[in-house]
Every structure is written in structure tokens, then in C-alpha cells.
Design a protein around this motif. Structure first.
Motif: not given
Length: 381
Positions: A60-79
Motif C-alpha cells: 500500500e505504501a510503496a505503490y501509493s502516490d506519496r513520498s516515503l521518508i527513508t532518512r531522518v537526520g543521520k539515521l537511514h531507515a535501513d540502519h
């Protein structure tokens, strides 16, 4: 995981049936570019979302027409650790697909043309462009080495192998290109020189001007100038950064705005406005008075806007809902007065001269705007 139906639905939503970008959107596994992301909390913090924990939410999130925040400050969601929270400003995202498609259209891409994608982010624009043009014609750059590395690793299994470069595009850009599209707000002035230099004669760029929502497109002429227009379209992109995080706004800038009575107290003509979300007003203020920082508070029906400038100028406007605000100002400039002049022009003429204006970007990085008798230059010191 059956993601194709979701991608096709998204493509139908953000492109026209005869668009050349329908197939790239419909056949790109966008969820694989965004395995984790941050969602804003009501408190102002950020909650980590992990796609594999909830595949339905992921689709739902990946295929919706909206931006997804992947990094806040120095912290990437992957980490981030599971159940992690983040505080600070967004520093990278997967841009909403409709805006990516709009920027690609503004770029006027065509077969055999070399594209520089400035601002890799999660790699969405790079993926769409590589499918349309071929990987050999696409170069993507970002200041963050992790972003270029992650995008390269995620696009390769899809069959895309464009060139990725980790560099600060406001310092240097190797090579030259027929098209440049920037999905990051570019500062006018010396920081824009490398991009102008990297555009081939006859080439076209599509960028947003940093700290504004203005989309500027233009063609490079033999004189070295890029000549075009401010599109009747707007976009809000994060501005460029040279470090792991944006430098904090000095506390002193807002201290007077929050606490002082000021040198001038008056009653404003117009209701308090949240300038960060009033894109045209914010853009005009940045063009006429560059460097103004913003803050805004709303408690119940009471609204307060703060303006602060590095030269020591500041303003505070407070009111209940749409009532005329009490305005406190200090410093060498009257920032709220400047804003009210802009709002008066908007109310009087029905529009501001920004959208549709003529734009000329000179090799020194200055952006010269004009419409009728109105003139402005961005990037001049």
C-alpha cells in the motif's frame, strides 16, 4: 509477492494512457527500493516501518502516490533497529511517483540522450529513466554514498545498471549531459556553476530552486546561458546538503522572535499564515529576501508565525484564527512588512509574477527572473 497489479494501478493513477512513462512505472518494483521507511508521529517524531513485517502495508505504501521518508537526520531507515524512533528533519526520501513523472516530462527526454539524475534518493527516477532510455544513458548522483550504493544494489536485479556517483554536485560534476533533472532544491549562485557547466550546448535542464517551490526549465545556448521559464507547476524538494545532516538553524535567530517586544509593534493586515505550506508566498519571499528562516505554532485556535534572518531581523505575528495579528518586529529589515507587501500584490493582481516568468541561468550560477517590468536575481551576494 504479487506486486505487478499494484504497480499497474499506480501507473494508471500517475500517467496518461498514452504516456511513455506508463510502462516504466507499471514495471518497476518500487517496493524493493523502499524496504524500510519512516512515518511521522503526531508528536513530531518518526516511527520505523519494515516492509516484510507487514507486506500488505508495504504494498500500500510503496505503490501509493506519496513520498516515503527513508532518512531522518543521520539515521537511514535501513540502519535503524526494530522499534526505533527518530527525531529531526527528513534528509532523504522516495519521491512521490506523480512528481517524478512530472519532472521527467519537464526534462523532455528522448532516445539516445544522456541524462544526469541529480539526487538519487531511493532510486525511483533512476529506475524509470533507465527503463525508458537504457542504463547506459543514465547517470545518478547523490552526496550520500550509502544512497548510491543501495540504489545500485537494488536496481541491478531488475536489470538496470546505470552509473552511480557519490559526490557533492554543488562542487563538481564530472562529464557532460544532454539532460539534467534535479529532484533536490538547488541553490542559486556559485553552487549552481557545476550543473550549468555539465549541461551540453543544446541540452535541457529541469530543476527546483533551493528554498523555493519553483521548477525552472531551460535550454543551454551557445553563449553558455541556460534560457527558459519558471514552469506553472510547483514542487517541494529537500535542499542540497554537504554534510550527513542539515546544519541546525542557530538558536539565536529565533530567540528575539520568540521573546522580545521588538522595535515596532503593529496590527497586521492579513491572517497568520504557515509560510512553509504557502508555497507561492514562501517562494516570493525567498526571491525578494533570501535567507529567511520560518517557524509556526498552532495551539487550539491561536496561531503564531516566526520569521528570522541571519542579519538579525525578525518578526512574530500572533492571532486567534483569522483575526488580524499582533505583529512584533526588530532588526534592520521589517520581515512581516515585506511579507505583507507580497500578499497585497497577490490579492491585488490575483497572482505573483513568479510562475510563467522568464528565467536565465548564467554560467556564474545566478538565476535572473523577469516578467513584464518585474526583475529579480537569485544567488547574488
Amino acid at each position: 509477492m504479487d506486486w505487478q497489479q499494484h504497480a499497474e494501478r499506480l501507473a494508471n493513477e500517475v500517467t496518461d494512457p498514452d504516456s511513455r512513462w506508463t510502462t516504466p512505472v507499471a514495471r518497476t518494483a518500487r517496493h524493493e527500493l523502499i524496504p524500510r521507511w519512516w512515518e511521522r508521529e503526531e508528536s513530531g517524531g518518526w516511527t520505523l516501518r519494515i516492509g516484510t513485517d507487514n507486506p500488505e502495508l508495504w504494498m500500500e505504501a510503496a505503490y501509493s502516490d506519496r513520498s516515503l521518508i527513508t532518512r531522518v537526520g543521520k539515521l537511514h531507515a535501513d540502519h535503524a533497529e526494530p522499534e526505533a524512533r527518530a527525531e529531526g528533519l527528513p534528509t532523504s526520501s522516495a519521491t512521490l511517483p506523480s512528481l517524478v513523472v512530472r519532472m521527467l516530462r519537464h526534462g523532455r527526454l528522448g532516445d539516445g540522450l544522456d541524462l544526469l539524475d541529480l539526487g538519487t534518493g531511493a532510486g525511483g527516477l533512476t529506475a524509470y529513466a533507465a527503463r525508458r532510455l537504457g542504463s547506459q544513458h543514465v547517470t545518478s548522483v547523490d552526496v550520500d554514498p550509502y544512497l548510491t550504493r543501495a540504489a545500485a544494489e537494488r536496481l541491478a536485479p531488475m536489470g538496470f545498471r546505470p552509473q552511480f556517483l557519490a559526490l557533492d554536485a554543488t562542487v563538481e560534476i564530472p562529464g557532460t549531459y544532454d539532460r539534467i533533472i534535479a529532484t533536490v532544491g538547488m541553490p542559486a549562485g556559485p553552487e549552481l556553476r557545476p550543473m550549468v557547466g555539465a549541461l551540453r550546448e543544446g541540452g535541457r535542464l529541469a530543476i527546483t530552486l533551493g528554498r523555493t517551490s519553483l521548477i525552472i526549465t531551460g535550454w543551454k545556448h551557445t553563449c553558455g546561458d541556460v534560457i527558459g521559464t519558471v514552469e506553472r507547476d510547483m514542487a517541494g524538494f529537500m535542499v542540497t546538503r554537504a554534510n550527513d545532516d542539515y546544519l541546525p538553524v542557530p538558536t539565536r535567530l529565533f530567540t528575539l522572535a520568540r521573546e522580545s517586544d521588538g522595535e515596532e509593534i503593529s496590527t497586521g493586515r492579513y491572517p497568520v499564515v504557515d509560510l512553509a505550506n504557502a508555497w507561492e508566498l514562501r517562494s516570493m519571499l525567498e526571491i525578494t529576501t533570501p535567507g529567511v528562516e520560518l517557524d509556526y505554532e498552532q495551539r487550539d485556535r491561536n496561531r503564531t508565525a516566526y520569521l528570522a534572518h541571519p542579519d538579525g531581523s525578525w518578526a512574530r505575528a500572533s492571532a486567534e484564527w483569522t483575526k488580524p495579528p499582533t505583529v512584533h518586529q526588530g532588526g534592520p529589515q521589517r520581515l512581516w512588512t515585506t511579507l505583507e507587501r507580497i500578499r497585497t500584490r497577490l490579492n491585488t493582481e490575483g497572482s505573483l509574477p513568479l510562475l510563467g516568468s522568464r528565467a536565465r541561468i548564467t554560467p556564474d550560477g545566478l538565476v535572473h527572473l523577469s516578467r513584464g517590468k518585474w526583475r529579480a536575481t537569485a544567488g547574488a551576494k
